[in-house]
Design an enzyme around this catalytic site. Structure first.
Site, short mmCIF file in Angstrom:
data_model
loop_
_atom_site.label_atom_id
_atom_site.label_comp_id
_atom_site.label_asym_id
_atom_site.label_seq_id
_atom_site.Cartn_x
_atom_site.Cartn_y
_atom_site.Cartn_z
N LYS A 130 46.59 18.26 23.14
CA LYS A 130 46.59 19.34 24.12
C LYS A 130 45.23 20.04 24.11
CE LYS A 130 51.52 20.54 23.99
NZ LYS A 130 51.85 20.32 25.42
N ARG A 172 61.40 14.39 24.32
CA ARG A 172 62.43 13.45 24.76
C ARG A 172 62.61 12.31 23.76
NH1 ARG A 172 59.18 12.67 30.26
NH2 ARG A 172 58.55 14.74 29.65
#
Ligand code: BES
Ligand code: MN
Ligand code: ZN
Length: 490
Positions: A275, A349
């Protein structure tokens, strides 16, 4: 904080602080009216002159009002009566709680629940007031001790209601505990609140609450179960991943449980798909789903609800290093389905898919996952609501209704099969990202492939679980929604 009931007349009660409300343009509620009579109309005069704010959520502290035994009176503004509703009422209570937290009083007597609000009961108002005082009373001190001149927290609150309302306070005590647990876990730094710390928190529940049992799976045990997707995410971290399985049995053993699964990424650096630097520290909140699941579990165990509940936390840290999983890797999940990793930052996920596969052995009546899954959920709904997805209309409606009751709201997005094609992969059964369009929905679609045949719902709490911008921190949400859902199951 201790909650008690006390029906002594508001004017006669010896209290450090009496808390009442006032509309801009409507008669006073019963206790406020008594106060006004006792001081020969001085309260109404102060309201008329504007010295006491009746703006919604405004707060004014009065001292030594004639004819009233209370040392102080806190008047909380309720705004215009036509605009008043349960959401506004809820904020009035939070505002009172925040004021009491920041001021010198350590005890107070609360009369706010006397205010009539459409579509609410005395029970609801009393409970919600107590929950919100408890929530607002929280202050983070774990790594920053309060200064000597900081005001103390509220230690006790009494409410103007009779003994028949004790259950409302008992419920509020549990829910407030859950919120505070969730806030604290969210706020703790990622070098303290790591996967093992989440497991220790679960251990604390098992040690201190009745009817609770715990199983903690380490990496070896997860490897035996072939949870390669979950394990891949934690591989770049020094901290070992954990699967935390907390069971609460409030009903006969054979009754099917509700299973709630939390995303517990204790820090999300993005992994090799790193990030950007600015705001990366906020990714300590990436266990907000796990925090609220643990909070709701604690609330349930505290209330000893007559349900069976299993909470599963997929706890891992997403870090880049030589052992980290890569874009391009193909993982075989516990379900046997293969996943092409295109972005290691879509890690939530991956831990959830194995936790959801694992969950199905418990044959749940409802399977709900809670996760700070996508930035797109924040784009869609901001910080006011959690995103809800389910193919089961009745389950989605139950969750949304619970959120409405708790004033911890959710809003539904579709999870139609039309979106599934975005997950097509050349090299695996699916890829772990679905592209720019409908980012929250394609994340939900990914999870749906691991919950076939289950009565499943997905809650994306990326926007609701914390207030962005550094200073503010965790909201504890959606503990209110989850606990209300569980209460409604009981
Ligand atoms: N934890 C983040 C989601 C997130 C991002 C929550 C910003 C709150 C604020 C999640 O793991 C993530 O990084 N998601 C990516 C998915 C993308 C790579 C498909 C996102 O939302 O950008
Ligand atoms: Mn991520
Ligand atoms: Zn994440």
């Amino acid at each position: 904080m201790k909650f008690t009931l006390d029906t002594t007349l508001a004017t006669g009660l010896e209290t450090a602080c009496l808390v009442i409300g006032a509309f801009e343009d409507a008669p006073l509620h019963a206790s406020a009216e008594l106060v006004d009579q006792a001081c020969a109309g001085e309260l109404q005069e102060l309201i008329k002159s504007g010295d006491v704010s009746t703006d919604w959520k405004g707060t004014t502290l009065l001292h030594g009002l004639n004819g009233v035994n209370a040392k102080r009176i806190l008047v909380v503004g309720c705004g215009e009566i036509e605009k008043f509703n349960k959401v506004r009422y809820d904020s009035v209570c939070l505002s009172a709680g925040a004021f009491l937290r920041e001021h010198a009083t350590t005890s107070a007597h609360i009369c706010l629940h006397e205010i009539e609000v459409n579509q609410t009961t005395d029970y609801w108002r009393l409970r919600q007031t107590a929950v919100n005082l408890g929530r607002a009373n929280y202050r983070y001190t774990a790594t920053k001790k309060p200064k000597d001149h900081d005001n103390p927290p509220l230690l006790s609150a009494s409410f103007n209601a009779g003994p028949d309302m004790q259950t409302a306070l008992d419920e509020a005590t549990g829910i407030a505990k859950g919120y505070i647990r969730s806030k604290e876990l969210g706020n703790l730094p990622p070098n303290i609140c790591n996967p093992a710390f989440l497991a220790e928190t679960a251990q604390e529940f098992a040690d201190s609450y009745k009817n609770v049992s715990l199983e903690i799976l380490d990496e070896d045990q997860m490897a035996e179960l072939k949870m390669s997707a979950l394990l891949a995410v934690g591989r770049g971290s020094e901290y070992g991943s954990r699967l935390i399985v907390l069971k609460y049995q409030g009903k006969d053993e054979d009754s099917r449980p509700v299973v709630i699964v939390g995303k517990g990424i204790t820090f999300d650096s993005g992994g090799l798909s790193l990030k950007p630097g600015p705001n990366m520290e906020q990714m300590k909140f990436d266990m907000g789903g796990a925090a609220s699941v643990l909070g709701a579990f604690e609330a349930c165990a505290d209330m000893q609800l007559p349900i069976n509940l299993i909470c599963i936390i997929a706890a891992a840290e997403n870090m880049p290093d030589g052992n980290a999983y890569r874009p391009g890797d193909v993982l075989t999940s516990m379900s046997g389905k293969t996943i092409e990793v295109l972005n290691t930052d879509a890690e939530g996920r991956l831990v959830l898919c194995d936790a959801l596969t694992y969950s199905q052995r418990f044959n749940p009546t409802a399977l709900i996952d809670v996760a700070t899954l996508t930035g797109a959920a924040v784009v869609a709904l901001g910080h006011h609501a959690s995103v809800i997805m389910s193919k089961h209309d009745d389950l989605a409606e139950e969750i949304i209704a619970a959120g409405d009751t708790a004033v911890d709201r959710g809003w539904r997005l579709p999870i139609w099969d039309d979106y599934q094609s975005q997950l097509k992969s050349t090299f695996a059964d699916m890829k772990n990202v679905g592209g720019m369009a409908a980012g929250s929905i394609t994340a939900g679609c990914f999870l749906s492939r691991f919950t076939e045949g289950q009565r499943w719902a997905h809650i994306d709490c990326a926007g609701s679980t914390w207030i962005w911008g550094g200073a503010k921190g965790s909201t504890g949400r959606p503990v209110g929604m989850l606990t209300q859902f569980l209460i409604n199951q009981a």
